[in-house]
Scaffold this active site. Sequence first.
Site, PDB file in Angstrom:
ATOM      1  N   ASN A  46       0.819  -1.225   0.000  1.00  0.00           N
ATOM      2  CA  ASN A  46       0.000   0.000   0.000  1.00  0.00           C
ATOM      3  C   ASN A  46       0.849   1.270   0.000  1.00  0.00           C
ATOM      4  OD1 ASN A  46       1.026   0.087   2.544  1.00  0.00           O
ATOM      5  ND2 ASN A  46      -0.935   0.384   3.596  1.00  0.00           N
ATOM      6  N   GLY A  47       2.179   1.126  -0.122  1.00  0.00           N
ATOM      7  CA  GLY A  47       3.037   2.302  -0.212  1.00  0.00           C
ATOM      8  C   GLY A  47       3.713   2.687   1.086  1.00  0.00           C
ATOM      9  N   GLU A  48       3.334   2.075   2.218  1.00  0.00           N
ATOM     10  CA  GLU A  48       4.029   2.385   3.481  1.00  0.00           C
ATOM     11  C   GLU A  48       5.481   1.935   3.379  1.00  0.00           C
ATOM     12  OE1 GLU A  48       1.968   0.495   6.696  1.00  0.00           O
ATOM     13  OE2 GLU A  48       0.101   1.551   6.276  1.00  0.00           O
ATOM     14  N   ARG A 105      10.930  26.226  -1.879  1.00  0.00           N
ATOM     15  CA  ARG A 105      10.346  27.364  -2.604  1.00  0.00           C
ATOM     16  C   ARG A 105       9.059  27.863  -1.936  1.00  0.00           C
ATOM     17  NH1 ARG A 105      10.413  25.188  -8.753  1.00  0.00           N
ATOM     18  NH2 ARG A 105      10.355  23.190  -7.671  1.00  0.00           N
ATOM     19  N   LYS A 204      11.887  39.295 -14.572  1.00  0.00           N
ATOM     20  CA  LYS A 204      11.053  38.109 -14.833  1.00  0.00           C
ATOM     21  C   LYS A 204       9.681  38.308 -14.204  1.00  0.00           C
ATOM     22  CE  LYS A 204      11.297  34.075 -12.193  1.00  0.00           C
ATOM     23  NZ  LYS A 204      11.896  32.856 -11.655  1.00  0.00           N
ATOM     24  N   ASP A 232      21.695  30.421 -10.739  1.00  0.00           N
ATOM     25  CA  ASP A 232      20.435  30.201 -10.019  1.00  0.00           C
ATOM     26  C   ASP A 232      20.656  29.093  -8.999  1.00  0.00           C
ATOM     27  OD1 ASP A 232      17.817  30.614  -9.325  1.00  0.00           O
ATOM     28  OD2 ASP A 232      16.997  30.233 -11.317  1.00  0.00           O
ATOM     29  N   ASP A 236      14.320  23.759 -12.459  1.00  0.00           N
ATOM     30  CA  ASP A 236      13.261  22.746 -12.390  1.00  0.00           C
ATOM     31  C   ASP A 236      12.847  22.401 -13.828  1.00  0.00           C
ATOM     32  OD1 ASP A 236      11.180  21.103 -11.774  1.00  0.00           O
ATOM     33  OD2 ASP A 236      10.121  22.491 -10.473  1.00  0.00           O
ATOM     34  N   THR A 240      12.599  29.256 -16.455  1.00  0.00           N
ATOM     35  CA  THR A 240      13.255  30.495 -16.008  1.00  0.00           C
ATOM     36  C   THR A 240      14.580  30.694 -16.747  1.00  0.00           C
ATOM     37  OG1 THR A 240      12.259  30.281 -13.825  1.00  0.00           O
ATOM     38  CG2 THR A 240      14.238  31.654 -13.976  1.00  0.00           C
TER      39      THR A 240
HETATM   40  C1  R5P Z   1      12.894  30.737  -8.488  1.00  0.00           C
HETATM   41  O1  R5P Z   1      12.735  31.530  -7.570  1.00  0.00           O
HETATM   42  C2  R5P Z   1      13.958  29.709  -8.495  1.00  0.00           C
HETATM   43  O2  R5P Z   1      15.179  30.247  -8.075  1.00  0.00           O
HETATM   44  C3  R5P Z   1      14.124  29.067  -9.862  1.00  0.00           C
HETATM   45  O3  R5P Z   1      14.507  30.049 -10.783  1.00  0.00           O
HETATM   46  C4  R5P Z   1      12.869  28.408 -10.352  1.00  0.00           C
HETATM   47  O4  R5P Z   1      12.194  27.742  -9.325  1.00  0.00           O
HETATM   48  C5  R5P Z   1      13.192  27.443 -11.455  1.00  0.00           C
HETATM   49  O5  R5P Z   1      12.016  26.860 -11.943  1.00  0.00           O
HETATM   50  P1  R5P Z   1      11.851  26.536 -13.487  1.00  0.00           P
HETATM   51  O6  R5P Z   1      13.141  25.896 -13.945  1.00  0.00           O
HETATM   52  O7  R5P Z   1      10.686  25.576 -13.557  1.00  0.00           O
HETATM   53  O8  R5P Z   1      11.578  27.818 -14.188  1.00  0.00           O
END
Ligand code: R5P
Length: 328
Positions: A46-48, A105, A204, A232, A236, A240
Amino acid sequence: MTGILSADGSKRLVLVSGRAHPELAAAVAQEMGTELLPTSAYDFANGEIYVRFGESVRGADVFVLQSHTSPINQWIMEQMIMVDALKRASAKTITVIAPFYGYARQDKKHKGREPISARLIADMYEVAGADRLMSVDLHTAQLQGFFNGPVDHLWAMPLLTDYVKSRVEDLSNVTVVSPDAGRIKVAEKWAAKLGGHPLAFVHKTRDINQPNQAVANRVVGDVAGRTCVLVDDLIDTGGTIAEAVRVCMESGAKEVIVAATHGVLSDPAAQRLQESGASEVVVTDTLPITEDKRFEKLTVLSIAPLIARAIEEVFADGSVTSLFEGNS
Ligand code: R5P
């Protein structure tokens, strides 16, 4: 018995790892000249999650390494369970090592009825029994105050700047670029470390109702004809950074090198970054960079030596700050 004894034999350091990033844990253990504590961990139907350590940890200073990669909630929960098991097995101290601190974040409320999830994570570690946290490049330094105990905040900047220095032929032609106005302080430190270079930042905008979507409007600062080093904390989906590279190139940059600590690299980051126009993207391995996330322009630097040295300093009651010449 697995671990490292202090010079006088009165203390024992034990390193344990969850299942999220075994390569990093093995590299840290190797740097320290030790082995990971034998550990069984598996999932019930069940994922535990079930965890048991194969040797006594009574009286030991235990460091619990887990990388908060996807599926992030599972790995955070596994680390909590490991901390609980260590507490109940009479470990003397328990240090949670989260090279990338998941939920960082979400450190403030933008609107009413939102959580502050980064604080909740810190509270959960405390309740589980953690005495100390160690992390690399927290999204914001004030996250240290969310945990009611010592927090060792490690910086990947020296590792990244050394690499960039070795990579750029003419350092006098560098402009350090922050991908948004909020990270200008970090870019300032980068500029100082690279030799006092000019700064620029990208204006941005982000719709807070649309996660993972950023629009770069323009770059503020002198980038024409220059080598831009775009810095940075994390990448993700790559939105950005790809947008920031675009506006730098449109403003006449000679080339753009991207440097970030945490390569989250959620889909479609690999494709976006490869096609972004950046000449190179440099990240560390605080998170596992699986084959599907890799692309030609990506360089991955090992964070293991830094984590190993920090663990050794903590165990020896030394100074973690000394590793960063006072920047920590
Ligand atoms: C924003 O405040 C963070 O420092 C990153 O720039 C951001 O979270 C990156 O996310 P993504 O690559 O999806 O734009």
